[in-house]
Design a protein around this motif. Sequence first.
Motif, PDB file in Angstrom:
ATOM      1  N   UNK A 138      -6.860  17.846  -9.139  1.00 61.02           N
ATOM      2  CA  UNK A 138      -5.905  17.342 -10.135  1.00 61.02           C
ATOM      3  C   UNK A 138      -4.765  16.565  -9.460  1.00 61.02           C
ATOM      4  N   UNK A 139      -4.263  17.117  -8.354  1.00 59.46           N
ATOM      5  CA  UNK A 139      -3.147  16.474  -7.661  1.00 59.46           C
ATOM      6  C   UNK A 139      -3.569  15.137  -7.048  1.00 59.46           C
ATOM      7  N   UNK A 140      -4.750  15.117  -6.441  1.00 53.69           N
ATOM      8  CA  UNK A 140      -5.201  13.870  -5.801  1.00 53.69           C
ATOM      9  C   UNK A 140      -5.465  12.805  -6.866  1.00 53.69           C
ATOM     10  N   UNK A 141      -6.079  13.221  -7.981  1.00 56.94           N
ATOM     11  CA  UNK A 141      -6.350  12.256  -9.056  1.00 56.94           C
ATOM     12  C   UNK A 141      -5.058  11.700  -9.642  1.00 56.94           C
ATOM     13  N   UNK A 142      -4.077  12.580  -9.790  1.00 58.09           N
ATOM     14  CA  UNK A 142      -2.778  12.143 -10.329  1.00 58.09           C
ATOM     15  C   UNK A 142      -2.123  11.138  -9.390  1.00 58.09           C
ATOM     16  N   UNK A 143      -2.184  11.435  -8.082  1.00 58.31           N
ATOM     17  CA  UNK A 143      -1.588  10.526  -7.096  1.00 58.31           C
ATOM     18  C   UNK A 143      -2.278   9.159  -7.164  1.00 58.31           C
ATOM     19  N   UNK A 144      -3.601   9.164  -7.313  1.00 61.83           N
ATOM     20  CA  UNK A 144      -4.340   7.904  -7.405  1.00 61.83           C
ATOM     21  C   UNK A 144      -3.935   7.142  -8.670  1.00 61.83           C
ATOM     22  N   UNK A 145      -3.792   7.885  -9.772  1.00 61.94           N
ATOM     23  CA  UNK A 145      -3.416   7.282 -11.050  1.00 61.94           C
ATOM     24  C   UNK A 145      -2.020   6.638 -10.978  1.00 61.94           C
ATOM     25  N   UNK A 146      -1.150   7.240 -10.207  1.00 60.32           N
ATOM     26  CA  UNK A 146       0.223   6.735 -10.114  1.00 60.32           C
ATOM     27  C   UNK A 146       0.376   5.580  -9.118  1.00 60.32           C
ATOM     28  N   UNK A 147      -0.720   5.231  -8.449  1.00 64.98           N
ATOM     29  CA  UNK A 147      -0.688   4.033  -7.609  1.00 64.98           C
ATOM     30  C   UNK A 147      -0.642   4.275  -6.115  1.00 64.98           C
ATOM     31  N   UNK A 148      -0.879   5.505  -5.681  1.00 64.84           N
ATOM     32  CA  UNK A 148      -0.892   5.755  -4.233  1.00 64.84           C
ATOM     33  C   UNK A 148      -2.279   5.428  -3.679  1.00 64.84           C
ATOM     34  N   UNK A 149      -2.289   4.751  -2.542  1.00 65.27           N
ATOM     35  CA  UNK A 149      -3.581   4.428  -1.904  1.00 65.27           C
ATOM     36  C   UNK A 149      -3.907   5.450  -0.821  1.00 65.27           C
ATOM     37  N   UNK A 150      -2.885   6.094  -0.291  1.00 64.68           N
ATOM     38  CA  UNK A 150      -3.084   7.072   0.781  1.00 64.68           C
ATOM     39  C   UNK A 150      -2.261   8.320   0.485  1.00 64.68           C
ATOM     40  N   UNK A 199       0.865  -1.169   0.000  1.00 61.23           N
ATOM     41  CA  UNK A 199       0.000   0.000   0.000  1.00 61.23           C
ATOM     42  C   UNK A 199       0.905   1.222   0.000  1.00 61.23           C
ATOM     43  N   UNK A 200       0.950   1.923  -1.116  1.00 58.68           N
ATOM     44  CA  UNK A 200       1.887   3.037  -1.219  1.00 58.68           C
ATOM     45  C   UNK A 200       1.263   4.322  -0.677  1.00 58.68           C
ATOM     46  N   UNK A 201       2.108   5.073   0.013  1.00 54.42           N
ATOM     47  CA  UNK A 201       1.637   6.273   0.701  1.00 54.42           C
ATOM     48  C   UNK A 201       2.504   7.462   0.294  1.00 54.42           C
ATOM     49  N   UNK A 202       1.865   8.570  -0.051  1.00 54.77           N
ATOM     50  CA  UNK A 202       2.612   9.816  -0.215  1.00 54.77           C
ATOM     51  C   UNK A 202       2.140  10.755   0.891  1.00 54.77           C
ATOM     52  N   UNK A 203       2.993  10.933   1.887  1.00 53.57           N
ATOM     53  CA  UNK A 203       2.560  11.705   3.057  1.00 53.57           C
ATOM     54  C   UNK A 203       2.713  13.214   2.874  1.00 53.57           C
ATOM     55  N   UNK A 204       3.256  13.648   1.758  1.00 53.40           N
ATOM     56  CA  UNK A 204       3.480  15.090   1.618  1.00 53.40           C
ATOM     57  C   UNK A 204       3.128  15.579   0.212  1.00 53.40           C
ATOM     58  N   UNK A 205       1.842  15.576  -0.056  1.00 46.31           N
ATOM     59  CA  UNK A 205       1.353  16.136  -1.309  1.00 46.31           C
ATOM     60  C   UNK A 205       1.033  17.609  -1.008  1.00 46.31           C
ATOM     61  N   UNK A 206       1.526  18.511  -1.840  1.00 50.42           N
ATOM     62  CA  UNK A 206       1.363  19.940  -1.507  1.00 50.42           C
ATOM     63  C   UNK A 206       0.539  20.694  -2.549  1.00 50.42           C
ATOM     64  N   UNK A 207      -0.753  20.401  -2.665  1.00 50.28           N
ATOM     65  CA  UNK A 207      -1.560  21.165  -3.623  1.00 50.28           C
ATOM     66  C   UNK A 207      -1.881  22.554  -3.079  1.00 50.28           C
ATOM     67  N   UNK A 208      -2.302  23.437  -3.988  1.00 54.36           N
ATOM     68  CA  UNK A 208      -2.738  24.765  -3.521  1.00 54.36           C
ATOM     69  C   UNK A 208      -4.158  24.608  -2.994  1.00 54.36           C
TER      70      UNK A 208
END
Lengths: 254, 109
Positions: free
Chosen positions: A29-41, A11-20
């Motif tokens: 857009x950022x959350x959708x991209x993260x989901x597309x790239x395989x992040x679950x959290x 389960x891949x996690x990106x704990x520091x996504x910094x959208x405006x």
Amino acid sequence: MPKAGNAAVKKFVDLHLCPRLENPAHLKQMIEKAAELGYKTVGIPFPAQQPQENIKLAKKICNDTGVELVTRIDLSPNNPAELLKNLRKLRRKIEVIAVKCYSKTVARQAAKDRRVDILSFPSTSPRKRFFNSAEANLASKALAAFEIDMAPLLYLQGFRRCLLLSCLRKETMTATKRGVPLILSSGASDALLLRKPKDYAALTYLFDLDAKTAEQAVSQNPQAIIERNRRKLSPDYIAPDVYLVRRGKDCPSE
Amino acid sequence: MPQRIRRRYIAVKIDGNHPFNGKTLQDAVWNNMLRLFGEYGASQAELFLVEYDPERQQAIFCCSHKSLDLVKASIVATTKIGEEKTAIHILRVSGTLKSLRRKIQTIFL
């Protein structure tokens, strides 16, 4: 035969996504991209003042996209007293607390405080990065993790990237030696700076981190922090390692 | 006796809105590799573009198996193709072109 380290079970996690946060379209857009790239959290840093409105919107977008949201706050205190005051105020409200260490005293206080989950050193100058063996010893006892933002590795060039790589090489070695968990986060404020979890693991070749540790840093280590803090924030938590198992009529009477 | 060179084939997906040709893509990755690892490192990679599909925005690179980590880092660190901001994501790595093509048919990024 399925491989032991199958990516499908991680389960891949990106704990520091910094959208405006003021721009809902960018957030989406950022959350959708993260989901597309395989992040679950994904973990998004919210401002300390009135975070609830932003959290609501981000939660809605995450639910629609099928990604789990982790609320996070990045503290940048000027001195240890300010850090303690902020921790008292925010610890029971937010799932993950990261401290950006701009001074040595703040770094030391953050490393020994069990309420701090993540230590972050945003500066690229070696003199302003305070993660040495003393800091690592404190962090290891307090279960704080050392976070590496990958976005600067992508947008910096030349001498500044050399400096950053040199610092990261030393710091990751110190952290691994002292048993401080590493976390690889994107730190991306633009969708084109986001990469797949395995791509980040490949990028750690630049500072000599082995592939297994790199994959743990983008999956198991951040997941462990989230689970630990969610247990602490649940109403069944009483004290460290003490949880309410049953209540009310379920309790057998002596 | 000289040994046979073992190769690795890397399928990538390009994320960006602007069209470009294969030469520009190869130059972007090469320039990035030169910046990160220098001429000595780049000379060991034996990197070249095998094919590029502009419609699906997918490409296949070939490199020496010993330099796979170096090439992967160079590909991932690429942020610009020509003058346009882009991101390159690695889809799969394989030892033969045939198996790579079979594997990427099942991937939907």
